[in-house]
Enzyme design. Structure first.
Site, PDB file in Angstrom:
ATOM      1  N   ARG A  50     -11.762  43.704  66.989  1.00  0.00           N
ATOM      2  CA  ARG A  50     -12.391  42.437  68.115  1.00  0.00           C
ATOM      3  C   ARG A  50     -12.398  42.541  69.526  1.00  0.00           C
ATOM      4  O   ARG A  50     -13.933  42.181  70.524  1.00  0.00           O
ATOM      5  CB  ARG A  50     -11.519  41.569  67.719  1.00  0.00           C
ATOM      6  CG  ARG A  50     -12.140  39.963  67.808  1.00  0.00           C
ATOM      7  CD  ARG A  50     -10.580  38.818  68.168  1.00  0.00           C
ATOM      8  NE  ARG A  50     -10.853  38.418  66.790  1.00  0.00           N
ATOM      9  CZ  ARG A  50     -10.245  37.726  66.371  1.00  0.00           C
ATOM     10  NH1 ARG A  50      -9.212  38.077  66.747  1.00  0.00           N
ATOM     11  NH2 ARG A  50     -10.706  37.243  64.876  1.00  0.00           N
ATOM     12  N   ASP A 100      -5.110  31.275  56.906  1.00  0.00           N
ATOM     13  CA  ASP A 100      -5.291  32.072  58.148  1.00  0.00           C
ATOM     14  C   ASP A 100      -3.814  30.875  58.399  1.00  0.00           C
ATOM     15  O   ASP A 100      -3.588  30.257  58.427  1.00  0.00           O
ATOM     16  CB  ASP A 100      -6.260  31.616  59.068  1.00  0.00           C
ATOM     17  CG  ASP A 100      -5.674  32.841  59.691  1.00  0.00           C
ATOM     18  OD1 ASP A 100      -5.956  34.241  59.680  1.00  0.00           O
ATOM     19  OD2 ASP A 100      -7.151  33.198  60.669  1.00  0.00           O
ATOM     20  N   THR A 123      -0.228  36.984  61.441  1.00  0.00           N
ATOM     21  CA  THR A 123       0.497  37.893  62.806  1.00  0.00           C
ATOM     22  C   THR A 123       2.181  37.821  62.562  1.00  0.00           C
ATOM     23  O   THR A 123       2.432  38.192  63.029  1.00  0.00           O
ATOM     24  CB  THR A 123      -0.402  37.523  64.060  1.00  0.00           C
ATOM     25  OG1 THR A 123       0.044  35.391  63.748  1.00  0.00           O
ATOM     26  CG2 THR A 123      -1.402  37.418  64.177  1.00  0.00           C
TER      27      THR A 123
HETATM   28  P1  ADP Z   1      -8.395  39.014  62.041  1.00  0.00           P
HETATM   29  O1  ADP Z   1      -8.594  38.280  61.070  1.00  0.00           O
HETATM   30  O2  ADP Z   1      -6.994  39.860  62.099  1.00  0.00           O
HETATM   31  O3  ADP Z   1      -7.576  38.918  63.558  1.00  0.00           O
HETATM   32  P2  ADP Z   1     -11.005  39.555  62.288  1.00  0.00           P
HETATM   33  O4  ADP Z   1     -11.224  39.747  60.621  1.00  0.00           O
HETATM   34  O5  ADP Z   1     -11.640  38.352  62.439  1.00  0.00           O
HETATM   35  O6  ADP Z   1      -9.637  39.451  62.633  1.00  0.00           O
HETATM   36  O7  ADP Z   1     -11.739  40.828  62.581  1.00  0.00           O
HETATM   37  C1  ADP Z   1     -12.011  39.934  64.642  1.00  0.00           C
HETATM   38  C2  ADP Z   1     -13.481  41.086  64.056  1.00  0.00           C
HETATM   39  O8  ADP Z   1     -13.709  42.103  64.360  1.00  0.00           O
HETATM   40  C3  ADP Z   1     -14.175  40.956  63.213  1.00  0.00           C
HETATM   41  O9  ADP Z   1     -15.605  39.902  63.817  1.00  0.00           O
HETATM   42  C4  ADP Z   1     -15.245  41.936  63.124  1.00  0.00           C
HETATM   43  O10 ADP Z   1     -16.910  41.774  63.477  1.00  0.00           O
HETATM   44  C5  ADP Z   1     -14.392  43.046  63.723  1.00  0.00           C
HETATM   45  N1  ADP Z   1     -13.887  43.871  62.687  1.00  0.00           N
HETATM   46  C6  ADP Z   1     -12.171  44.123  62.359  1.00  0.00           C
HETATM   47  N2  ADP Z   1     -12.195  44.989  61.234  1.00  0.00           N
HETATM   48  C7  ADP Z   1     -12.764  45.677  61.399  1.00  0.00           C
HETATM   49  C8  ADP Z   1     -13.567  46.903  60.618  1.00  0.00           C
HETATM   50  N3  ADP Z   1     -12.299  47.095  59.847  1.00  0.00           N
HETATM   51  N4  ADP Z   1     -14.491  47.728  60.748  1.00  0.00           N
HETATM   52  C9  ADP Z   1     -15.396  46.780  61.587  1.00  0.00           C
HETATM   53  N5  ADP Z   1     -15.324  45.627  62.523  1.00  0.00           N
HETATM   54  C10 ADP Z   1     -13.764  45.222  62.328  1.00  0.00           C
END
Ligand code: ADP
Length: 356
Positions: free
Chosen positions: A233, A125, A174
């Site tokens: 999120r 990340d 990001t």
């Molecule tokens: P990032 O890594 O981009 O910061 P995450 O993958 O940690 O975001 O996602 C944050 C939260 O949002 C996760 O816990 C998940 O439950 C929810 N989430 C993210 N993308 C989806 C999706 N496409 N469908 C349903 N829930 C999602």
């Protein structure tokens, strides 16, 4: 690339473990992970990405080959970590999750690479924050699955080439623009995650409500989706907070009214802006005449970190058209003025004020 390992050697057990979660995502039972989709069916939206991935994964399986390295970018909370977990589950391999700031010393990244097993996924990340040394260790690891190491110093230095098992690196960031081009070029798939539509977010809300056994009507889900800034999120965070309100102040069921009243009480407006977002727009309007003003000045005035402003607040304000980015700094758009109920200064008034 030369890495000078000291006499302690890198194989020694580290006190500080740079892997945040070395187990598969399923075993982590924090709130976020309990509701994290585990397969393509429950991963809502991002259809272009899912289509590409399904083909890539199927081809890799048929050829019995390791997946290409992948880079996912976009604002926080859009599902970059989640899609990496889905990919691992679909391929039936383990995923190791870490982040660039945890890979400060060469031995951190070397330790992880040496502990990988064939086919595993390494998820890094905030990959734009990798330091130069870690990046250079990654180049041959990504390209030839080798670790090039130099032991000893100056004349007595010896180069070792250690083979690594084939693995897939998934990077998330990001700020794709801050990745060096040699690193960016080593990813076979580069994909930007998009903000979600209201319908998609309403599906996220309904899915989470079902898992958490929260009673919600379709219009209640839509009301939360409308204020979730295009981000799953945030949708998940809001449903949890609204369900607390529903439980304590109403009969436990979330409908449109309960959702809207709870969100108003939480000071989340109908655009999904919270107090910090509104403070940011207000500051530029009141103190800097609508801008342009530099992000450092904004961050200092709001006592916030520049990174929080850039990564968390701005992407949505820009996408919603409330804020504009100009070479001279940030400006509030006419929509931004309207959203806060402020009068838009005409260009003439501004010019007049400047002359005076
Ligand atoms: P990032 O890594 O981009 O910061 P995450 O993958 O940690 O975001 O996602 C944050 C939260 O949002 C996760 O816990 C998940 O439950 C929810 N989430 C993210 N993308 C989806 C999706 N496409 N469908 C349903 N829930 C999602």
């Amino acid at each position: 690339m030369a890495i000078f390992s000291d006499d302690e050697g890198f194989i020694k057990k580290e006190k500080k473990n740079p892997i945040i979660k070395s187990e598969t995502i399923e075993y982590d039972n924090t709130f976020e992970n309990s509701i994290r989709p585990k397969d393509f069916e429950s991963y809502i939206g991002q259809s272009a990405l899912k289509e590409t991935l399904k083909i890539t994964l199927e081809a890799a399986k048929r050829r019995d080959k390791t997946l290409d390295h992948m880079l996912f970018y976009g604002p926080p909370g859009l599902g970059k970590t989640t899609i990496a977990g889905v990919i691992a589950a679909q391929m039936g391999v383990e995923i190791r999750i870490t982040s660039a700031p945890a890979l400060e010393r060469p031995r951190d990244i070397i330790g992880i690479l040496m502990s990988l097993k064939g086919g595993e996924i390494l998820f890094i990340d905030e990959i734009h924050r990798l330091n130069k040394v870690a990046e250079e260790i990654l180049y041959p690891a990504m390209e030839d699955f080798t670790l090039d190491m130099t032991t000893g110093k100056s004349q007595t230095a010896k180069t070792l080439r250690i083979p690594l098992p084939k693995f897939t690196l998934i990077g998330a960031t990001t700020k794709a623009g801050e990745l060096s081009s040699p690193l960016r070029d080593r990813f076979g798939i580069i994909h930007r995650l998009e903000f979600y539509t209201v319908e998609e977010l309403a599906s996220v809300v309904k899915r989470t409500a079902k898992i958490l056994e929260i009673d919600i009507t379709p219009d209640g889900a839509e009301a939360i989706a409308l204020r979730s800034r295009g981000t799953p999120r945030i949708a998940n965070r809001l449903i949890k907070r609204v369900s607390d309100f529903a439980l304590v102040k109403y009969d436990g069921k979330i409908d449109k009214n309960v959702a809207n009243e709870s969100l108003d009480a939480l000071k989340i407006d109908e655009f999904g802006l919270d107090t910090t977002d509104r403070a940011l727009l207000n500051l530029i309007i009141e103190k800097y005449d609508g801008g342009p003003v530099g992000v450092e000045t904004i961050a200092a005035a709001l006592s916030e970190d520049v990174r929080t402003i850039e990564d968390v607040c701005e992407p949505y304000l820009l996408q919603a058209g409330l804020l504009q980015r100009t070479p001279r700094g940030r400006k509030v758009s006419p929509e931004g003025y309207r959203h806060l109920g402020k009068r838009i200064p005409s260009e003439q008034t501004k010019l007049f004020e400047e002359i005076l």
